[in-house]
Design a protein around this motif. Structure first.
Motif, mmCIF file in Angstrom:
data_model
loop_
_atom_site.group_PDB
_atom_site.id
_atom_site.type_symbol
_atom_site.label_atom_id
_atom_site.label_comp_id
_atom_site.label_asym_id
_atom_site.label_seq_id
_atom_site.Cartn_x
_atom_site.Cartn_y
_atom_site.Cartn_z
ATOM 1 N N VAL A 19 55.341 -24.699 -17.956
ATOM 2 C CA VAL A 19 54.763 -23.525 -17.300
ATOM 3 C C VAL A 19 53.930 -22.732 -18.300
ATOM 4 O O VAL A 19 53.529 -21.607 -18.019
ATOM 5 N N THR A 20 53.707 -23.305 -19.487
ATOM 6 C CA THR A 20 52.923 -22.608 -20.499
ATOM 7 C C THR A 20 51.773 -23.488 -20.953
ATOM 8 O O THR A 20 51.770 -24.702 -20.745
ATOM 9 N N SER A 21 50.800 -22.884 -21.588
ATOM 10 C CA SER A 21 49.697 -23.642 -22.152
ATOM 11 C C SER A 21 50.154 -24.314 -23.441
ATOM 12 O O SER A 21 51.079 -23.851 -24.109
ATOM 13 N N ARG A 22 49.514 -25.435 -23.771
ATOM 14 C CA ARG A 22 49.847 -26.178 -24.985
ATOM 15 C C ARG A 22 48.556 -26.483 -25.721
ATOM 16 O O ARG A 22 47.691 -27.176 -25.193
ATOM 17 N N THR A 23 48.427 -25.944 -26.936
ATOM 18 C CA THR A 23 47.196 -26.177 -27.699
ATOM 19 C C THR A 23 47.223 -27.512 -28.420
ATOM 20 O O THR A 23 46.200 -27.984 -28.884
ATOM 21 N N LYS A 24 48.416 -28.116 -28.572
ATOM 22 C CA LYS A 24 48.551 -29.449 -29.128
ATOM 23 C C LYS A 24 49.241 -30.336 -28.106
ATOM 24 O O LYS A 24 50.022 -29.858 -27.282
ATOM 25 N N VAL A 25 48.949 -31.622 -28.189
ATOM 26 C CA VAL A 25 49.560 -32.543 -27.234
ATOM 27 C C VAL A 25 51.078 -32.514 -27.399
ATOM 28 O O VAL A 25 51.604 -32.691 -28.501
ATOM 29 N N THR A 26 51.778 -32.248 -26.310
ATOM 30 C CA THR A 26 53.241 -32.232 -26.290
ATOM 31 C C THR A 26 53.721 -33.302 -25.321
ATOM 32 O O THR A 26 53.206 -33.405 -24.205
ATOM 33 N N ARG A 27 54.688 -34.092 -25.733
ATOM 34 C CA ARG A 27 55.163 -35.193 -24.891
ATOM 35 C C ARG A 27 56.373 -34.744 -24.092
ATOM 36 O O ARG A 27 57.329 -34.181 -24.649
ATOM 37 N N TYR A 28 56.336 -34.962 -22.794
ATOM 38 C CA TYR A 28 57.419 -34.621 -21.885
ATOM 39 C C TYR A 28 57.993 -35.916 -21.305
ATOM 40 O O TYR A 28 57.290 -36.926 -21.162
ATOM 41 N N SER A 29 59.282 -35.873 -20.940
ATOM 42 C CA SER A 29 59.887 -37.046 -20.319
ATOM 43 C C SER A 29 60.989 -36.621 -19.369
ATOM 44 O O SER A 29 61.574 -35.533 -19.502
ATOM 45 N N CYS A 30 61.285 -37.473 -18.411
ATOM 46 C CA CYS A 30 62.388 -37.255 -17.468
ATOM 47 C C CYS A 30 63.028 -38.598 -17.169
ATOM 48 O O CYS A 30 62.367 -39.647 -17.203
ATOM 49 N N THR A 31 64.317 -38.594 -16.881
ATOM 50 C CA THR A 31 65.080 -39.820 -16.633
ATOM 51 C C THR A 31 65.854 -39.679 -15.326
ATOM 52 O O THR A 31 66.400 -38.606 -15.026
ATOM 53 N N GLY A 32 65.915 -40.753 -14.553
ATOM 54 C CA GLY A 32 66.689 -40.751 -13.317
ATOM 55 C C GLY A 32 67.235 -42.128 -13.025
ATOM 56 O O GLY A 32 66.754 -43.134 -13.543
ATOM 57 N N THR A 33 68.264 -42.184 -12.179
ATOM 58 C CA THR A 33 68.881 -43.439 -11.776
ATOM 59 C C THR A 33 68.377 -43.832 -10.394
ATOM 60 O O THR A 33 68.484 -43.052 -9.441
ATOM 61 N N ALA A 34 67.825 -45.040 -10.300
ATOM 62 C CA ALA A 34 67.300 -45.515 -9.022
ATOM 63 C C ALA A 34 68.448 -45.872 -8.095
ATOM 64 O O ALA A 34 69.351 -46.625 -8.482
ATOM 65 N N PRO A 35 68.487 -45.343 -6.860
ATOM 66 C CA PRO A 35 69.523 -45.752 -5.894
ATOM 67 C C PRO A 35 69.491 -47.260 -5.668
ATOM 68 O O PRO A 35 68.487 -47.926 -5.930
ATOM 69 N N SER A 36 70.604 -47.784 -5.182
ATOM 70 C CA SER A 36 70.733 -49.239 -5.054
ATOM 71 C C SER A 36 69.722 -49.851 -4.093
ATOM 72 O O SER A 36 69.379 -51.023 -4.220
ATOM 73 N N ASN A 37 69.212 -49.064 -3.118
ATOM 74 C CA ASN A 37 68.254 -49.614 -2.153
ATOM 75 C C ASN A 37 66.810 -49.279 -2.521
ATOM 76 O O ASN A 37 65.910 -49.366 -1.698
ATOM 77 N N THR A 38 66.576 -48.920 -3.787
ATOM 78 C CA THR A 38 65.215 -48.613 -4.219
ATOM 79 C C THR A 38 64.370 -49.882 -4.258
ATOM 80 O O THR A 38 64.786 -50.895 -4.816
ATOM 81 N N TYR A 39 63.177 -49.787 -3.685
ATOM 82 C CA TYR A 39 62.221 -50.895 -3.732
ATOM 83 C C TYR A 39 61.045 -50.554 -4.643
ATOM 84 O O TYR A 39 60.481 -51.427 -5.294
ATOM 85 N N ALA A 40 60.678 -49.281 -4.695
ATOM 86 C CA ALA A 40 59.548 -48.857 -5.515
ATOM 87 C C ALA A 40 59.806 -47.459 -6.053
ATOM 88 O O ALA A 40 60.573 -46.680 -5.487
ATOM 89 N N ILE A 41 59.166 -47.163 -7.182
ATOM 90 C CA ILE A 41 59.199 -45.823 -7.756
ATOM 91 C C ILE A 41 57.788 -45.246 -7.663
ATOM 92 O O ILE A 41 56.826 -45.864 -8.134
ATOM 93 N N GLU A 42 57.667 -44.086 -7.046
ATOM 94 C CA GLU A 42 56.382 -43.400 -6.980
ATOM 95 C C GLU A 42 56.279 -42.450 -8.170
ATOM 96 O O GLU A 42 57.130 -41.588 -8.371
#
Length: 947
Positions: A229-252
């Protein structure tokens, strides 16, 4: 004698009423077949390979069930295979569970225990076009617009990226990509770099959404998101992790910006979607992925083949045990033959692809020898080498039979090991020797930089390259993109005045930082042409430079520049080996022509002086070391246009790379080795003992006696050794012991101690000694030890059972070694161990496979280790058919009887490493042998630790 009972007919018999019994006949119900054993999973890239042991029944079939993972346990299972094969390959995208059972004439066994299968998934980027680099007009392959999608792609300072320009009217902009993963389960991580000079009222974020096969979102509350939610004057790397449900066919995957803001840009770069719960450095290299896939598959193939060979040879050896090939045994051997011949074309194709002509020829020759033997000697193959004879009984020479099959399996394993080694080496070359510089030959010019035009600072000079110093005050100092023998970049310093203390350096560099690993060595190698004509005055330095600037995680320079320079008139210095400093995460590569005036006065050179460097290409590769990047053994390297650059290593063949000026070592001193550890054996087995003391923690000292190793006709003596371990009071731990001896020198060695037996096979120079179970006392001290004194687990014991099937509580027939008096005993403990073994052959034909240290009762010397009993008499028991003639009735009487006798040991044959069963049964002798009808008396030593 005749008795007179009177004249006349015999009186009629009074009919007898038959009594009615309280029973009725029951039909015989065969017991269920045994459950298959040895179900193991071998992970491979993108799937698993299941294998299990065969039953000793030619008509046995197998059913395999698969279950998805449900929170670390098997979910709802279903049958996926029924047939006679004992291997099964399955492509999987997440953890699965497997079990197997046997089927014989419609009767099914109990299921085996569940085995979990987890496929191998290196950290590949699953996204298509993760940087938007495939052109810059509109959205590229793999990405679609959001409902208010006005985002675009552009070439920024750090390379191609996705750019969003906010406005006051639109508050929701996004782009997305659907990544098909086929089946759910497992963690996924999405990461990206973000740079923003805008403060929005909302936020910038990346997000994953899980969709089923109908493209419906599965759970709107499960949307892993990383945002700012803030400006970044240098490149900052963000990441997120999640568990795909058993009936997942694709990740959007979604790039999205909500809210409004002042004029400016939000830049997203280098997106990565990968399996696992940890974000790793950005990658987008399909060629590396393919090579690693091939390497991992080849290694899994070689590993599985070794296990399969051991199982098959054991079964084939059992078939030939009595020197006859019965109809049932022909059916079993036919199945082995069909399997081993069916795979030949595939293995040969792999060998051809990797250029392994010698290993392939050895394997093919062994296959031809087997076919010739089975056709001309055994007579079971037709003229087309198809196994057609499955009836009757054929006499065979057991030694020739075993040796012919063993030679083939050894040749097969050697070839598969070579394929695995070469695939691993080539994968390492792709990962370690590939050029890391984007557009290294400058030929990609999608952005349309004009040729032969002077370029100003920050102007592009071919894709992914920019002018860093345009030297605008020097009209003839410039960088241009030039045509010619291939495209290149020219840095030219003309004849403008250069003030005292001034330097002029038209310079260019990469736009996109190149990911590196701190502490890792790299090789910088430019292809450049210097055109320095004319005479320079004193105090004027002119040179060409190619150098690397190291950057930390924030993009700031770290450490000094690593410069490769070439002075005017000097020869090309060749590649330069450099090392990324601690904290380095990326780097930029530069090129320039450098002219400096330290003459004390202004300097002007005439038009006849030309100071110009033409860069044709620049490469930065990860330095490749035989010592650190490859294990010992046969390795192979192939380069296309690059010279190989190796740091060398000890105990390897000397190797020189043409035109590179580099040589790899020069030693030739390989450690002992062999297939299935049969190339080296311990002539005298080690005595392993320990002393343990209670405490916090408890401690133990493990000692190994002196012993001798024989390999390739040479003996090496090893001194006694010891080592210390710690544990928990009252616990019992099995330790596996080994020596490392890469120079094959013997003598005094550090005793390696591990609880993982696989560690004992991690190096070709590692020598496995044996195993020892240590019991830590609850108080005070104790001790015990000694290598297992035991019989090979495939040996028969009384009752026709295999030694490996015995468990505590099972009855076992015992005997006195002198009087042969027999009695019943009860097994109190059973333990498996992998140790060096021998085969004892008695003069009366009885045979026994057992460990070197197995105690055999002898007439002459009492209990003697099996390796030392040659010529001594031992107690034997064999079943024989007796025939007697009755002269009066002229009939033959036959009966089977056990013959108990002492017989001399005719030979002791070294077998190498075998799995044995250490049986504890009332501290007495029990019968064991290679045949269920012939035994040797074998003493057992109590396994209970001393206290």
């Amino acid at each position: 004698m005749l008795v007179d009972i009177g004249a006349g007919e015999l009186p009629a018999a009074t009919p007898v009423t038959p009594p009615l019994g309280s029973w009725f006949p029951q039909p015989y119900a065969a017991p269920p077949p045994p459950t298959p054993t040895g179900l193991v999973n071998t992970p491979r890239v993108g799937g698993v390979r299941l294998a299990w042991n065969a039953l000793a029944l030619a008509i046995a079939r197998y059913e395999l069930e698969r279950a998805p993972d449900a929170g670390g346990a098997p979910g709802t299972s279903q049958s996926v295979y029924t047939g006679t094969d004992r291997t099964f390959n399955s492509n999987e995208s997440g953890p699965t569970w497997w079990r197997v059972r046997s089927i014989v004439r419609g009767s099914v066994s109990a299921w085996s225990s569940w085995v979990e299968g987890i496929p191998i998934y290196p950290n590949y980027n699953l996204l298509v076009n993760p940087t938007g680099a495939n052109g810059y007009a509109g959205w590229d392959p793999g990405w679609v617009s959001g409902t208010q999608g006005t985002m675009s792609t552009a070439l920024k300072d750090d390379g191609p990226a996705f750019v969003y320009t906010p406005s006051l009217s639109a508050t929701d902009r996004g782009k997305g990509q659907h990544v098909i993963i086929a089946a759910g389960g497992g963690d996924y991580t999405l990461s990206a770099g973000m740079l923003s000079d805008v403060m929005l009222t909302g936020s910038h974020f990346i997000q994953m959404r899980f969709r089923d096969i109908s493209d419906a979102e599965i759970d709107t509350s499960n949307r892993p998101t990383a945002y700012s939610v803030t400006s970044r004057t240098k490149v900052t790397r963000y990441s997120c992790t999640g568990t795909a449900p058993s009936n997942t066919y694709a990740i959007e995957v979604i790039i999205r910006n909500t809210g409004t803001g002042n004029p400016g840009e939000v830049v997203w770069e280098k997106l990565k979607l990968e399996r696992g719960s940890t974000a790793t450095p950005f990658t987008d290299d399909a060629s590396v992925k393919q090579s690693v896939d091939a390497s991992t598959s080849a290694a899994a193939l070689a590993s599985a083949a070794a296990a399969d060979a051991a199982s098959s040879l054991a079964q084939l050896g059992e078939i030939a045990n009595d020197g006859k090939l019965t109809a049932n045994e022909k059916t079993q051997a036919k199945r082995e033959y069909n399997e081993i011949t069916a795979e030949q074309s595939g293995i040969d194709a792999l060998a051809d692809g990797y250029g392994l002509a010698t290993d392939k020829a050895t394997y093919d020759s062994a296959m031809t020898a087997l076919k010739t033997y089975l056709r001309t000697t055994v007579g079971v193959l037709d003229a087309s080498f198809v196994w057609t004879n499955v009836t009757g009984t054929t006499d065979i020479n057991r030694t020739v039979w075993n040796n012919t099959w063993t030679t083939l399996y050894n040749g097969r394993q050697a070839l598969l090991n070579a394929i695995s080694g070469k695939a691993r080496a080539l994968a390492a070359v792709m990962a370690a020797g590939a050029n890391l510089v984007p557009n290294p030959t400058f030929v990609s010019n999608v952005i349309g930089t004009p040729l032969n035009s002077a370029l100003a600072t920050n102007a592009s000079c071919s894709d992914n390259w920019t002018v860093w110093r345009g030297e605008p005050s020097y009209s003839q100092a410039y960088v241009i993109l030039f045509p010619g023998a291939g495209v290149g970049v020219r840095c030219h310093v003309g004849n403008n005045p250069i003030a005292n203390g001034q330097l002029v350096a038209p310079q260019f560099r990469t736009i996109q930082p190149i990911a590196v690993e701190a502490g890792q060595a790299y090789v910088l190698s430019p292809e450049w042409v210097l055109n320095f004509n004319g005479t320079l005055g004193g105090g004027i330095t002119a040179k060409s430079r190619c150098f690397v600037q190291w950057l930390d995680s924030a993009g700031a320079q770290i450490g000094g520049l690593d410069v490769l320079e070439r002075l005017r008139g000097a020869a090309d210095p060749g590649p330069k080996r450099i090392t990324a400093p601690a904290g380095a995460r990326s780097c930029h590569v530069f090129g320039d022509t450098y002219v400096e005036n330290t003459s004390g006065a202004s300097y002007t050179h005439g038009a006849s002086v030309i100071l110009l460097t033409e860069f044709r290409s620049i490469s930065l590769i990860r330095a490749y070391s035989l010592d650190t990047d490859l294990t010992d053994g046969a390795q192979y390297v192939r380069y296309a246009t690059e010279d190989a650059y190796f740091t060398g290593g000890k105990y390897r063949n000397g190797l020189r790379f043409n035109a590179s000026g580099h040589q790899v070592s020069g030693a030739y001193n390989f450690p002992p080795g062999g297939f299935a550890n049969m190339g080296a054996i311990w002539l005298s087995g080690a005595t392993l003992t320990y002393t343990a003391t209670a405490g916090s923690p408890a401690s133990a000292t493990i000692s190994c006696s002196a012993m001798t190793l024989r390999s390739m006709g040479s003996d090496k003596a090893y001194s006694a050794s010891s080592g210390s371990v710690t544990g928990t009071n009252g616990s019992t731990v099995t330790y596996h012991l080994y020596y490392d001896d890469d120079t094959w020198a013997g003598g005094s060695r550090t005793l390696g101690i591990t609880t993982d037996i696989n560690v004992t096979q991690n190096s070709r120079s590692r020598l496995y000694i044996g195993s020892l179970k240590v019991t830590y006392p609850t108080s005070g001290s104790g001790g015990g030890g000694g290598l297992p004194n035991c019989v090979v687990e495939t040996s028969f014991v009384s009752g026709g059972r295999r030694a490996g099937s015995l468990r505590a509580g099972v009855p076992l027939l015992l005997a006195n070694a002198s009087t042969f008096t027999e009695r019943d005993g009860v097994v109190s403990a059973h333990q498996r161990a992998l140790v060096n073994c021998v085969r004892l052959r008695m003069t009366n034909g009885v045979e026994l496979d057992c460990s070197f240290t197995a105690p055999i009762p002898t007439v002459e010397r009492g209990l003697v280790a099996a390796s030392d009993v040659a010529g001594l008499r031992v107690a034997t028991k064999r079943l024989r058919l007796w025939m007697r003639w009755c002269p009066v009735r002229l009939v033959e009487r036959r009966h089977w009887a056990w013959i108990r006798e002492h017989s001399a040991v005719a030979s002791v044959e070294v077998l190498g490493m075998r799995w044995v069963s250490h049986i504890t049964v009332e501290n007495d002798c029990f019968w064991a042998g290679r045949s269920r009808h012939a035994f040797v008396l074998h003493h057992n030593i109590k396994m209970d630790p001393l206290s």
